[in-house]
Write an enzyme that holds these catalytic residues in place. Sequence first.
Site, PDB file in Angstrom:
ATOM      1  N   TYR A  23      64.204  15.263  54.177  1.00 59.71           N
ATOM      2  CA  TYR A  23      65.110  15.412  53.041  1.00 59.71           C
ATOM      3  C   TYR A  23      66.402  14.621  53.196  1.00 59.71           C
ATOM      4  O   TYR A  23      67.259  14.678  52.326  1.00 59.71           O
ATOM      5  CB  TYR A  23      65.498  16.887  52.879  1.00 59.71           C
TER       6      TYR A  23
ATOM      7  N   GLU B 282      56.691  17.894  53.872  1.00 58.74           N
ATOM      8  CA  GLU B 282      57.667  18.310  52.873  1.00 58.74           C
ATOM      9  C   GLU B 282      58.535  17.126  52.508  1.00 58.74           C
ATOM     10  O   GLU B 282      58.985  16.371  53.379  1.00 58.74           O
ATOM     11  CB  GLU B 282      58.567  19.443  53.377  1.00 58.74           C
TER      12      GLU B 282
ATOM     13  N   HIS C  74      56.302  30.307  59.415  1.00 56.23           N
ATOM     14  CA  HIS C  74      57.265  29.619  58.557  1.00 56.23           C
ATOM     15  C   HIS C  74      58.492  30.520  58.394  1.00 56.23           C
ATOM     16  O   HIS C  74      58.726  31.106  57.348  1.00 56.23           O
ATOM     17  CB  HIS C  74      56.628  29.301  57.197  1.00 56.23           C
TER      18      HIS C  74
ATOM     19  N   GLU D  60      59.519  23.726  61.070  1.00 53.82           N
ATOM     20  CA  GLU D  60      60.946  23.455  61.270  1.00 53.82           C
ATOM     21  C   GLU D  60      61.588  24.355  62.335  1.00 53.82           C
ATOM     22  O   GLU D  60      62.529  25.104  62.052  1.00 53.82           O
ATOM     23  CB  GLU D  60      61.705  23.562  59.947  1.00 53.82           C
TER      24      GLU D  60
ATOM     25  N   ARG E 280      49.319  23.254  50.896  1.00 51.92           N
ATOM     26  CA  ARG E 280      49.914  23.765  52.126  1.00 51.92           C
ATOM     27  C   ARG E 280      50.612  25.092  51.847  1.00 51.92           C
ATOM     28  O   ARG E 280      51.486  25.176  50.972  1.00 51.92           O
ATOM     29  CB  ARG E 280      50.923  22.747  52.665  1.00 51.92           C
TER      30      ARG E 280
ATOM     31  N   ASN F 254      58.795  16.793  57.761  1.00 47.89           N
ATOM     32  CA  ASN F 254      59.552  17.347  56.639  1.00 47.89           C
ATOM     33  C   ASN F 254      60.829  16.523  56.512  1.00 47.89           C
ATOM     34  O   ASN F 254      61.637  16.488  57.447  1.00 47.89           O
ATOM     35  CB  ASN F 254      59.907  18.812  56.890  1.00 47.89           C
TER      36      ASN F 254
END
Length: 518
Positions: A350, A418, A168, A213, A122, A348
């Site tokens: 985290y 991600e 991005h 995002e 990616r 994504n």
Amino acid sequence: MKMTGRFQNGLFFGVLLTTFTYIIGFELLKGKFIYENFQDEKRDRFLHDQFNKDFAWGVGSSAYQIEGAWNEDGRGPSIWDDFVHEGGHVYMNHTGDVACDSYHKVTEDVENLKKLGVTHYRFSISWSRLLPDGTMRQPINQKGLQYYHRLIDALIEANIQPVVTLFHMDLPQNLQYIGGFANDENVRNFVRYADVCFREFGDKVKLWTTINEPEMYVTLGHQYGMMAPGLTFSKQYGYDIAHNIILAHAYTWKHYNSHYRQRQRGLVGLSLFTSWAEPMTQQKADVDAANLFMQMLTGWFLHPLYYGDYPAEMKEYLAKYTDVKLPEFTPEEKSDVLLGSIDFIGMNHYQTLLVKQRDSDSESEPYNPMMGIETVHTQFADNWSVKGGLFSTVPWGARKLLNWLHTNYNNTAIYVMENGTPDFGDDSFLDDQHRIKYMTSYINEIMKAQVLDGVDVRGYFMWSLMDNFEWNSGFNIKFGLYYVNFTDPSRPRIPRASAKVYSEIIADNGFSNVRDEL
């Protein structure tokens, strides 16, 4: 940090089988628990199984974070070029002018991908490398096209499928001068730029994400001023920008669907920063607070694409507790543009948070990635590992998040685009045992979601291939499977211990190789 020839030659891998056997064989492959603080018998026990045979294994990067060559071969400036060159915004005034120098290192990067054994890679395309002013008023930059063709061709030659993100964080600076995504014309400019990419690369690229995002781009770039373009405007301005970003995605999906899908047969999705909000208690007030958090972070962008409008919870909250006037979609936009305009969700992930109803003004969130929810209090549990005040290690949160997306959005396809854990500071952390433990546990929880829960999760992309420019943290935060020495002009890439372990997991397509002894 000066690396010895031993590490430069990658010979340290010879000792890693022992490490891998200890962590995977001794602790995990006997069905034990990974983390001492997570030992719920039903939830946390390690699962020995494999993903579906066509599961996508990858790593990720983005243009500004790795390419460098910021003013070479006709590339126009992006908002990040102006932001970093202004000074005072990024750790130690680091810039992405050179970054990992990937613009000049296609062959080396693809070789490292081959060593990992990934099936997919990616990366993002720099809008201003193809269209220097962001528009079609100037000719398409042929050297930019040649670079991406060279990269994509090298990947395909290596039997690695390209996964391309169109935007991005790096808006062409010229488009920021006319208002960025607050200007409706830039919705149209984005679709025109996407058309160039589909036309040029679509016969080779079968997985696209439009925007990465958008929550972070809107809030950190336009309200908190922490990321480019560095604005500190009102909440209203942020919601107006987000509205146009949603439309930019939807119009782009519609354009691909009408003009390219039948021939190219690709998929177009959207990648979101997705946290899991765990209710602090099962009392209705806390469960409702967690749901509001999820709707205002993730439903904000997904709900219009699946249901044609913003979540009811979001509308009610903004009307009751703020002076924000949430923009409205027209009836035609709801039915003809938005509804169903997504092929998969890019997740994504985290962070998991504990969430409860906010009892008083004295309770504030330690980290709030949105534009504020006055009725919600968030925190991390005392026994959770948290890095940088943001990155919490809670593997079961990923499984719960996948199930929430699966349930709320029509059993849709999901790619974990991600997921990763950082190091901080100047140390290289070549023997990154914490990352091995992290990715093993998260991948196992994602496998549980697919194998045990029936979630249509189709791929996992580790962030990141190599250390890179991590936005306002510069080179101080390191996520890479490959260490990059940014003090060396040649930017050497050196594999960490986690690179070997990830390649082992990929080769097994999960965790079926159970050893009963060391």
